[in-house]
Design a protein around this motif. Structure first.
Motif, PDB file in Angstrom:
ATOM      1  N   MET A  18       0.869  -1.176   0.000  1.00  0.00           N
ATOM      2  CA  MET A  18       0.000   0.000   0.000  1.00  0.00           C
ATOM      3  C   MET A  18       0.902   1.222   0.000  1.00  0.00           C
ATOM      4  N   GLU A  19       0.627   2.190  -0.886  1.00  0.00           N
ATOM      5  CA  GLU A  19       1.492   3.365  -0.937  1.00  0.00           C
ATOM      6  C   GLU A  19       1.624   4.004   0.450  1.00  0.00           C
ATOM      7  N   THR A  20       2.724   4.674   0.794  1.00  0.00           N
ATOM      8  CA  THR A  20       3.810   5.151  -0.029  1.00  0.00           C
ATOM      9  C   THR A  20       5.152   4.691   0.543  1.00  0.00           C
ATOM     10  N   LYS A  21       5.315   4.802   1.857  1.00  0.00           N
ATOM     11  CA  LYS A  21       6.652   4.674   2.427  1.00  0.00           C
ATOM     12  C   LYS A  21       7.275   3.296   2.241  1.00  0.00           C
ATOM     13  N   GLY A  22       6.432   2.254   2.169  1.00  0.00           N
ATOM     14  CA  GLY A  22       6.966   0.907   2.060  1.00  0.00           C
ATOM     15  C   GLY A  22       7.294   0.471   0.647  1.00  0.00           C
ATOM     16  N   ILE A  23       7.068   1.358  -0.326  1.00  0.00           N
ATOM     17  CA  ILE A  23       7.251   0.944  -1.726  1.00  0.00           C
ATOM     18  C   ILE A  23       8.668   0.441  -2.026  1.00  0.00           C
ATOM     19  N   PRO A  24       9.727   1.171  -1.629  1.00  0.00           N
ATOM     20  CA  PRO A  24      11.058   0.643  -1.948  1.00  0.00           C
ATOM     21  C   PRO A  24      11.327  -0.746  -1.347  1.00  0.00           C
ATOM     22  N   PHE A  25      10.915  -0.954  -0.106  1.00  0.00           N
ATOM     23  CA  PHE A  25      11.115  -2.246   0.550  1.00  0.00           C
ATOM     24  C   PHE A  25      10.331  -3.348  -0.178  1.00  0.00           C
ATOM     25  N   ALA A  26       9.081  -3.069  -0.503  1.00  0.00           N
ATOM     26  CA  ALA A  26       8.260  -4.061  -1.210  1.00  0.00           C
ATOM     27  C   ALA A  26       8.804  -4.317  -2.611  1.00  0.00           C
TER      28      ALA A  26
ATOM     29  N   MET B 290       1.117  -1.935  -6.557  1.00  0.00           N
ATOM     30  CA  MET B 290       0.973  -0.903  -5.533  1.00  0.00           C
ATOM     31  C   MET B 290      -0.488  -0.493  -5.406  1.00  0.00           C
ATOM     32  N   ALA B 291      -1.076  -0.746  -4.240  1.00  0.00           N
ATOM     33  CA  ALA B 291      -2.423  -0.247  -3.984  1.00  0.00           C
ATOM     34  C   ALA B 291      -2.338   1.242  -3.674  1.00  0.00           C
ATOM     35  N   ARG B 292      -3.360   2.003  -4.100  1.00  0.00           N
ATOM     36  CA  ARG B 292      -3.376   3.442  -3.892  1.00  0.00           C
ATOM     37  C   ARG B 292      -4.551   3.825  -3.000  1.00  0.00           C
ATOM     38  N   ARG B 293      -4.491   5.025  -2.437  1.00  0.00           N
ATOM     39  CA  ARG B 293      -5.620   5.497  -1.630  1.00  0.00           C
ATOM     40  C   ARG B 293      -6.825   5.797  -2.499  1.00  0.00           C
ATOM     41  N   MET B 294      -6.574   6.251  -3.705  1.00  0.00           N
ATOM     42  CA  MET B 294      -7.665   6.581  -4.617  1.00  0.00           C
ATOM     43  C   MET B 294      -7.367   5.968  -5.981  1.00  0.00           C
ATOM     44  N   SER B 295      -8.444   5.628  -6.696  1.00  0.00           N
ATOM     45  CA  SER B 295      -8.237   5.141  -8.054  1.00  0.00           C
ATOM     46  C   SER B 295      -7.959   6.337  -8.961  1.00  0.00           C
ATOM     47  N   LYS B 296      -7.200   6.097 -10.018  1.00  0.00           N
ATOM     48  CA  LYS B 296      -6.788   7.172 -10.918  1.00  0.00           C
ATOM     49  C   LYS B 296      -7.462   6.960 -12.277  1.00  0.00           C
ATOM     50  N   VAL B 297      -7.859   8.056 -12.904  1.00  0.00           N
ATOM     51  CA  VAL B 297      -8.510   7.917 -14.211  1.00  0.00           C
ATOM     52  C   VAL B 297      -7.610   7.223 -15.224  1.00  0.00           C
ATOM     53  N   TYR B 298      -6.293   7.457 -15.096  1.00  0.00           N
ATOM     54  CA  TYR B 298      -5.388   6.908 -16.097  1.00  0.00           C
ATOM     55  C   TYR B 298      -5.041   5.452 -15.851  1.00  0.00           C
TER      56      TYR B 298
ATOM     57  N   MET C 286      -8.881   2.019  -0.265  1.00  0.00           N
ATOM     58  CA  MET C 286      -7.731   1.384  -0.907  1.00  0.00           C
ATOM     59  C   MET C 286      -8.203   0.919  -2.280  1.00  0.00           C
ATOM     60  N   SER C 287      -7.417   1.152  -3.297  1.00  0.00           N
ATOM     61  CA  SER C 287      -7.897   0.894  -4.648  1.00  0.00           C
ATOM     62  C   SER C 287      -6.818   0.266  -5.522  1.00  0.00           C
TER      63      SER C 287
ATOM     64  N   THR D 279      -4.366  -1.742   7.909  1.00  0.00           N
ATOM     65  CA  THR D 279      -4.035  -1.657   6.486  1.00  0.00           C
ATOM     66  C   THR D 279      -3.772  -3.052   5.912  1.00  0.00           C
ATOM     67  N   ALA D 280      -3.081  -3.887   6.688  1.00  0.00           N
ATOM     68  CA  ALA D 280      -2.798  -5.251   6.224  1.00  0.00           C
ATOM     69  C   ALA D 280      -4.097  -6.026   6.015  1.00  0.00           C
ATOM     70  N   LEU D 281      -5.031  -5.887   6.952  1.00  0.00           N
ATOM     71  CA  LEU D 281      -6.326  -6.554   6.801  1.00  0.00           C
ATOM     72  C   LEU D 281      -7.047  -6.009   5.570  1.00  0.00           C
ATOM     73  N   GLY D 282      -6.936  -4.698   5.348  1.00  0.00           N
ATOM     74  CA  GLY D 282      -7.519  -4.093   4.149  1.00  0.00           C
ATOM     75  C   GLY D 282      -6.952  -4.730   2.878  1.00  0.00           C
ATOM     76  N   MET D 283      -5.641  -4.950   2.872  1.00  0.00           N
ATOM     77  CA  MET D 283      -5.023  -5.570   1.691  1.00  0.00           C
ATOM     78  C   MET D 283      -5.541  -6.994   1.498  1.00  0.00           C
ATOM     79  N   CYS D 284      -5.735  -7.727   2.608  1.00  0.00           N
ATOM     80  CA  CYS D 284      -6.282  -9.084   2.522  1.00  0.00           C
ATOM     81  C   CYS D 284      -7.703  -9.051   1.946  1.00  0.00           C
ATOM     82  N   THR D 285      -8.494  -8.083   2.406  1.00  0.00           N
ATOM     83  CA  THR D 285      -9.862  -7.930   1.906  1.00  0.00           C
ATOM     84  C   THR D 285      -9.847  -7.626   0.413  1.00  0.00           C
ATOM     85  N   LEU D 286      -8.954  -6.735   0.029  1.00  0.00           N
ATOM     86  CA  LEU D 286      -8.841  -6.369  -1.388  1.00  0.00           C
ATOM     87  C   LEU D 286      -8.465  -7.597  -2.230  1.00  0.00           C
TER      88      LEU D 286
END
Lengths: 273, 273
Positions: free
Chosen positions: A135-143, A156-164, A183-184, A208-215
């Motif tokens: 999930m963005e942002t700080k953990g991105i390099p480690f992941a 990378m999951a984002r807080r909001m979905s992007k049109v692009y 989470m999107s 957040t981890a549970l959110g990722m599992c749900t996603l």
């Protein structure tokens, strides 16, 4: 081309591309050497890497045979690397007003992050994970470096979905502090039926981890495991079965203190290979 | 320990730690070999890497002597790698409603990103950059791998300052589409008087890039250069002097088309080394 030169080239290729399969045929063509000669070269590389604690080389026999490099630190080397990071984190000038620990610089320092990521990757070499999710942002390099070491992509999951990014799947989840977040993920980011490894920088209650599992459930994706760089001791957690490299405790309210996780320490005392 | 084994170990160490200095003394102690022997080993590694297009080994002579590995692709190899990415990006099923190009998967694919990052890093080997700066989120893996290849840290600017990062410097900036945005960095993230290399995934008018330059001025930091993975052709730009690996054009409004940048192509035709 002599043995020394072949070993330099093959080692470069393997180390730069961990968990990536190279056929002996392709090496044979490029280096103009017989496969039997190359097998001897690779045996030397494999033994040497193993002895130096940097991992090992997997060999697949047969006509379609070839090799791939699996980075895996010994439990002792893993603990030593993490101890060094703990020492850096425990310097007094890292404590911010409010008792927060400043560690953003560590989270985006390649020299540190790639070693820590290899420890996590070494644990999930045979997990069957098709991708790493964070999930963005700080953990991105480690992941990202964990994905790199496993030879798989990062999502990378984002807080909001992007049109692009086209149509997306979004979920809402409660953070440990009780706020409701979103989470999107773009629909096309993940193949249904695949397997995820969840990696993030920090876990407290695990909202957040549970959110990722749900996603992942929404995508019909299995979760092979969850790994975090730093875990804050908590009585009540939303998830279980995760591993972390370091543990954050607060001997006094205002002073954070970081130690290697018991998971890391136990591996050394158990003499796990 | 034999030559073949020493070469495997030294190559592993150098490739895993680009632009990191290793003293001959430390290798001599670890591998139990004379410095003259090690110098021969390293000469073999250096020649071999150079011939295979993977970069070269810098040698520092003298008592404090040692080596570091500089990843640098030849112009031909760089163009070939970028052409392969363009081909992937130009598959018709990547075009989203609104004519957007779906490329999030590419931006977080280690196998692709680390090669593209090495092309950028090779261009800034002697730039004197102390750190790479990027703006969250999508370009983080690319910027991180550029920092990794240069052996320097990454600094990530955020849209908002966070309580857990202490006091921060924030600026406002106009995006190319005219909206006003914020950009923030913790004060302690950067040492005044140092030098930044700005790296991001995408540039259109350059609003965000100009914002990063403005932010660096606040920190009394020089900008050594700016590099982007993908650039959209624009008549009016906020910045100049940047390089990009790929160019996005729109032969028709709804169809994006990606080609290697003229900077990359010109290097090949000029026969630059």
């Amino acid at each position: 081309m002599k043995r020394a030169q072949r070993i330099a080239i093959i080692t470069e290729r393997l180390i730069f591309n961990p968990n990536t399969f190279f056929t002996l045929t392709s090496f044979s063509r490029e280096l103009e050497a017989a496969k039997s000669t190359l097998s001897e070269d690779i045996a030397i590389i494999s033994d040497t890497l193993k002895q130096s604690g940097a991992g090992f080389v997997l060999t697949k026999q047969g006509i379609q045979g070839g090799v791939s490099y699996c980075p895996k630190y010994s439990p002792e080397k893993a603990l030593k690397e993490v101890q060094a990071v703990c020492k850096t984190l425990n310097t007094p000038n890292r404590v911010l007003p409010g008792g927060f620990l400043y560690w953003s610089d560590i989270l985006s320092n390649p020299a540190i992050i790639k070693k820590l990521a290899r420890i996590v990757a070494g644990e999930f070499l045979n997990s069957g994970a098709d991708f790493v999710l964070t999930m963005e942002t700080k953990g991105i390099p480690f992941a990202f470096m964990t994905a790199e070491a496993l030879g798989i992509p990062l999502v990378m999951a984002r807080r909001m979905s992007k049109v692009y990014e086209g149509s997306a799947v979004s979920i809402n989840y409660f953070t440990g502090s009780g706020s409701l977040e979103s989470m999107s993920l773009p629909k096309r980011a993940i193949k249904p039926g695949s397997t995820a490894l969840i990696v993030d920088d920090f876990i407290k209650k695990g909202g957040t981890a549970l959110g990722m599992c749900t996603l992942m459930k929404e995508f019909d994706v299995q979760v092979a495991g969850m790994a975090f760089m730093l875990s804050q001791n908590q009585q009540q957690r939303f998830i279980s079965g995760d591993i972390s490299l370091m543990t954050l405790s607060r001997p006094s309210e205002a002073v954070p203190y970081v130690t290697p996780s018991s998971w890391l320490k136990d591996r050394v005392s158990e003499g796990e290979e």
